[in-house]
Design a protein around this motif. Structure first.
Motif, PDB file in Angstrom:
ATOM      1  N   ARG A 150     -33.957 -85.505  53.303  1.00  0.00           N
ATOM      2  CA  ARG A 150     -35.031 -84.519  53.375  1.00  0.00           C
ATOM      3  C   ARG A 150     -34.519 -83.246  54.022  1.00  0.00           C
ATOM      4  O   ARG A 150     -33.618 -83.280  54.855  1.00  0.00           O
ATOM      5  N   LEU A 151     -35.126 -82.145  53.647  1.00  0.00           N
ATOM      6  CA  LEU A 151     -34.837 -80.861  54.283  1.00  0.00           C
ATOM      7  C   LEU A 151     -36.053 -80.447  55.102  1.00  0.00           C
ATOM      8  O   LEU A 151     -37.185 -80.616  54.661  1.00  0.00           O
ATOM      9  N   ILE A 152     -35.803 -79.908  56.276  1.00  0.00           N
ATOM     10  CA  ILE A 152     -36.868 -79.426  57.146  1.00  0.00           C
ATOM     11  C   ILE A 152     -36.755 -77.908  57.224  1.00  0.00           C
ATOM     12  O   ILE A 152     -35.677 -77.378  57.467  1.00  0.00           O
ATOM     13  N   THR A 153     -37.868 -77.225  57.009  1.00  0.00           N
ATOM     14  CA  THR A 153     -37.862 -75.772  57.086  1.00  0.00           C
ATOM     15  C   THR A 153     -39.071 -75.291  57.882  1.00  0.00           C
ATOM     16  O   THR A 153     -40.027 -76.030  58.075  1.00  0.00           O
ATOM     17  N   THR A 154     -38.990 -74.075  58.342  1.00  0.00           N
ATOM     18  CA  THR A 154     -40.083 -73.499  59.125  1.00  0.00           C
ATOM     19  C   THR A 154     -40.568 -72.222  58.450  1.00  0.00           C
ATOM     20  O   THR A 154     -39.947 -71.726  57.507  1.00  0.00           O
ATOM     21  N   ARG A 155     -41.655 -71.712  58.958  1.00  0.00           N
ATOM     22  CA  ARG A 155     -42.239 -70.495  58.405  1.00  0.00           C
ATOM     23  C   ARG A 155     -41.218 -69.354  58.476  1.00  0.00           C
ATOM     24  O   ARG A 155     -40.535 -69.177  59.468  1.00  0.00           O
ATOM     25  N   GLY A 156     -41.126 -68.595  57.398  1.00  0.00           N
ATOM     26  CA  GLY A 156     -40.163 -67.510  57.319  1.00  0.00           C
ATOM     27  C   GLY A 156     -38.877 -67.904  56.607  1.00  0.00           C
ATOM     28  O   GLY A 156     -38.042 -67.057  56.323  1.00  0.00           O
ATOM     29  N   HIS A 157     -38.733 -69.194  56.322  1.00  0.00           N
ATOM     30  CA  HIS A 157     -37.522 -69.681  55.659  1.00  0.00           C
ATOM     31  C   HIS A 157     -37.838 -70.403  54.354  1.00  0.00           C
ATOM     32  O   HIS A 157     -36.941 -70.942  53.721  1.00  0.00           O
ATOM     33  N   TYR A 158     -39.116 -70.433  53.943  1.00  0.00           N
ATOM     34  CA  TYR A 158     -39.517 -71.153  52.733  1.00  0.00           C
ATOM     35  C   TYR A 158     -38.831 -70.602  51.481  1.00  0.00           C
ATOM     36  O   TYR A 158     -38.307 -71.353  50.660  1.00  0.00           O
ATOM     37  N   LYS A 159     -38.837 -69.300  51.323  1.00  0.00           N
ATOM     38  CA  LYS A 159     -38.271 -68.686  50.122  1.00  0.00           C
ATOM     39  C   LYS A 159     -36.772 -68.957  50.037  1.00  0.00           C
ATOM     40  O   LYS A 159     -36.260 -69.334  48.985  1.00  0.00           O
ATOM     41  N   PHE A 160     -36.061 -68.785  51.157  1.00  0.00           N
ATOM     42  CA  PHE A 160     -34.627 -69.069  51.193  1.00  0.00           C
ATOM     43  C   PHE A 160     -34.365 -70.515  50.806  1.00  0.00           C
ATOM     44  O   PHE A 160     -33.470 -70.802  50.010  1.00  0.00           O
ATOM     45  N   SER A 161     -35.158 -71.423  51.356  1.00  0.00           N
ATOM     46  CA  SER A 161     -34.973 -72.852  51.080  1.00  0.00           C
ATOM     47  C   SER A 161     -35.183 -73.168  49.605  1.00  0.00           C
ATOM     48  O   SER A 161     -34.368 -73.847  48.983  1.00  0.00           O
ATOM     49  N   ASN A 162     -36.271 -72.676  49.044  1.00  0.00           N
ATOM     50  CA  ASN A 162     -36.568 -72.944  47.636  1.00  0.00           C
ATOM     51  C   ASN A 162     -35.523 -72.345  46.706  1.00  0.00           C
ATOM     52  O   ASN A 162     -35.123 -72.970  45.727  1.00  0.00           O
ATOM     53  N   GLU A 163     -35.065 -71.125  46.992  1.00  0.00           N
ATOM     54  CA  GLU A 163     -34.036 -70.497  46.156  1.00  0.00           C
ATOM     55  C   GLU A 163     -32.720 -71.264  46.227  1.00  0.00           C
ATOM     56  O   GLU A 163     -32.035 -71.431  45.211  1.00  0.00           O
ATOM     57  N   THR A 164     -32.358 -71.728  47.408  1.00  0.00           N
ATOM     58  CA  THR A 164     -31.114 -72.469  47.571  1.00  0.00           C
ATOM     59  C   THR A 164     -31.187 -73.817  46.866  1.00  0.00           C
ATOM     60  O   THR A 164     -30.231 -74.232  46.214  1.00  0.00           O
ATOM     61  N   ILE A 165     -32.316 -74.493  46.984  1.00  0.00           N
ATOM     62  CA  ILE A 165     -32.495 -75.782  46.303  1.00  0.00           C
ATOM     63  C   ILE A 165     -32.422 -75.603  44.791  1.00  0.00           C
ATOM     64  O   ILE A 165     -31.782 -76.387  44.092  1.00  0.00           O
ATOM     65  N   ASP A 166     -33.063 -74.554  44.266  1.00  0.00           N
ATOM     66  CA  ASP A 166     -33.023 -74.284  42.832  1.00  0.00           C
ATOM     67  C   ASP A 166     -31.619 -73.927  42.361  1.00  0.00           C
ATOM     68  O   ASP A 166     -31.219 -74.296  41.252  1.00  0.00           O
ATOM     69  N   ALA A 167     -30.856 -73.228  43.187  1.00  0.00           N
ATOM     70  CA  ALA A 167     -29.510 -72.800  42.799  1.00  0.00           C
ATOM     71  C   ALA A 167     -28.558 -73.979  42.615  1.00  0.00           C
ATOM     72  O   ALA A 167     -27.634 -73.912  41.804  1.00  0.00           O
ATOM     73  N   ILE A 168     -28.782 -75.062  43.358  1.00  0.00           N
ATOM     74  CA  ILE A 168     -27.888 -76.212  43.237  1.00  0.00           C
ATOM     75  C   ILE A 168     -28.543 -77.407  42.543  1.00  0.00           C
ATOM     76  O   ILE A 168     -28.000 -78.511  42.549  1.00  0.00           O
TER      77      ILE A 168
END
Length: 124
Positions: free
Chosen positions: A96-114
């Motif tokens: 699982r990945l844990i993210t906080t507010r302000g990092h959602y977009k970065f997380s989703n883009e990185t997950i989609d990229a790989i």
């Protein structure tokens, strides 16, 4: 989270551990003072090592957690996530990945990229 970001995001790591304890996870190992360090994996022939941010157990199953926070070196982060995802599939763990507010977009883009669409993202 990669080694260069550990000092910068220690508060987020401790908040994530508290959140997981409240959800019922036990035997928590984290790369943080006061906790046992999780197992590191070393690449043969080089000095590269991968350590998950948090490893915990719930209902007899091991879970690997990594913090998904904005990073200076997203390429290292992507390779770490791919390795941890593969390791968790081989060993029948949960990743699982844990993210906080302000990092959602970065997380989703990185997950989609790989192409790790099957990874669950815990939003704290």
């Amino acid at each position: 989270m990669i080694i260069q970001d550990k000092i910068k995001y220690t508060d987020e790591l401790s908040n994530s551990i508290t959140y997981l304890e409240n959800l019922g996870y036990s035997n928590i190992k984290a790369d943080l003072e006061g906790y046992e360090s999780p197992k590191s994996y070393h690449k043969k022939g080089s000095e590269i090592s991968v350590t998950p941010d948090i490893v915990a157990e719930k209902e007899g199953r091991k879970h690997i957690f990594d913090l998904s926070l904005k990073s200076e070196k997203p390429r290292l982060l992507k390779s770490k996530w791919l390795f941890l995802s593969t390791l968790s599939k081989i060993k029948s763990y949960r990743f699982r990945l844990i993210t906080t507010r302000g990092h959602y977009k970065f997380s989703n883009e990185t997950i989609d990229a790989i192409n790790l669409d099957n990874i669950k993202l815990l939003k704290i």
